[in-house]
Design an enzyme around this catalytic site. Structure first.
Site, PDB file in Angstrom:
ATOM      1  CB  CYS A  13      -0.901  -0.017   1.237  1.00 19.83           C
ATOM      2  SG  CYS A  13      -1.878   1.479   1.445  1.00 19.83           S
ATOM      3  N   PRO A  14       0.608   2.298  -0.741  1.00 17.94           N
ATOM      4  CG  PRO A  14       0.555   4.559  -1.466  1.00 17.94           C
ATOM      5  CD  PRO A  14       1.406   3.556  -0.716  1.00 17.94           C
TER       6      PRO A  14
END
Lengths: 271, 79
Positions: free
Chosen positions: B14-15
């Protein structure tokens, strides 16, 4: 345009995540061309944020060299840069920050004789006025109106700043609000009056924001409004300004149809 | 299930998981289907939700039994 590289996906991830930007918007930023006239208090922070954002082509116009007294606010220039051409110093900072950005340097003062060529050099998409004097501000307005280029006007002095955005056919121009040059010595420059260093950061960053929104085609620009900022009272005012039908350059019967230079007021403090 | 494109995001966190998925969907037309391989845990919890937030249609989620999942997404919306 080609696909974003893995490095670009990571570098611009916080942009791409934004619903209004995405990969498509970031590609628009990467192919955008923004001209910054003056790499001083306003232009320095504007240039740095636009470089960080990945604006593919940034033009820097400045005839000056870095002076020690610039460093309190012109954050693109470092202590070691004193004496260097500002465009060169700006180029080095941007190159170190983001290899996706190509810097185009114009080591000259904008005049009626050269401004069309500078704006036309890359057919810039958006122009940022980061200059510190009225002749340049009127010239940039006139050139952008005649060349049908959007631009962001701004000025800072002491603890105050103002900015507005011009888009052809959609908004009043600088001359709609300020038809004529103020009389000589009626308004001091920041050389004479002083300026809190952060003023350029606040206002110059708003100018960079407008450039990015224009390139992305999102949100509402500061067209038809003058935004003023008073840092001492921490007051922002957004003043609605109408188009002036009798404006000398963008009105119904313009009297200014060619560029000209106002006399550069002499400053009693010297340069 | 038939898909129009395949993307593996088990090698990123992430992200970037969502960033890569979003960019892959931008290259598809509305109604086309992206087949996405993603890790258990944070990716499988967050990526489908973020895609729904942007208006895409999450069709099916399959547990591959090896710590990864396969998600089928139908592209929708304005992006």
């Amino acid at each position: 345009m080609s696909q974003l590289t893995n490095e670009q996906l990571e570098r611009y991830s916080r942009h791409i995540i934004l619903e209004q930007v995405g990969g498509k918007g970031q590609k628009k930023i990467l192919s955008a061309k923004v001209l910054i006239i003056g790499t001083g208090g306003l232009g320095a922070p504007a240039a740095m944020y636009l470089a960080a954002a990945g604006v593919g082509h940034i033009g820097l116009v400045d005839f000056d060299t870095v002076d020690l007294s610039n460093l309190q606010r012109q954050i693109i220039h470092l202590t070691n840069d004193v004496g260097k051409a500002k465009t060169q110093s700006g180029r080095e900072t941007i190159n170190a920050m983001n290899p996706d950005v190509q810097v185009h340097a114009y080591d000259e003062q904008v005049t009626a004789a050269n401004i069309r060529d500078i704006i036309g050099d890359l057919d810039y998409d958006f122009i940022i006025d980061g200059t510190d004097n009225f002749p340049a501000k009127f010239l940039i307005n006139d050139a952008c109106v005649l060349m049908r280029k959007p631009f962001s006007h701004a000025g800072i002095i002491r603890f105050q700043g103002q900015t507005m955005t011009y888009v052809p056919d959609k908004s009043p121009c600088y001359r709609c609000v300020f038809p004529k040059m103020p009389p000589k010595d009626a308004v001091p420059t920041c050389r004479q009056a002083g300026v809190l260093g952060v003023m350029g950061g606040v206002i110059g960053t708003i100018q960079a924001t407008e450039a990015l929104k224009f390139v992305l085609g999102i949100g509402e620009l500061l067209t038809g409004y003058l935004l003023t900022y008073d840092a001492l009272t921490m007051t922002f005012r957004k003043i609605k300004i109408p188009r002036n039908r009798r404006c000398n350059i963008c009105g119904e019967q313009p009297t200014i149809t060619e560029l000209f230079d106002y006399e550069q007021p002499t400053c009693s403090f010297g340069r | 299930m038939k898909s129009d494109a395949f993307l593996d995001i088990t090698d990123v966190v992430c992200p970037i998981t969502f960033v890569k998925t979003k960019v892959a969907l931008e290259d598809l037309d509305d109604g086309q289907i992206l087949e996405l391989r993603l890790n258990d845990g944070e990716p499988v919890q967050n990526v489908p939700r973020s895609l729904k937030d942007e208006g895409h249609k999450v069709l099916t989620l399959e547990d591959n039994g090896d710590g990864t999942f396969t998600l089928w997404i139908e592209k929708a919306g304005l992006s």
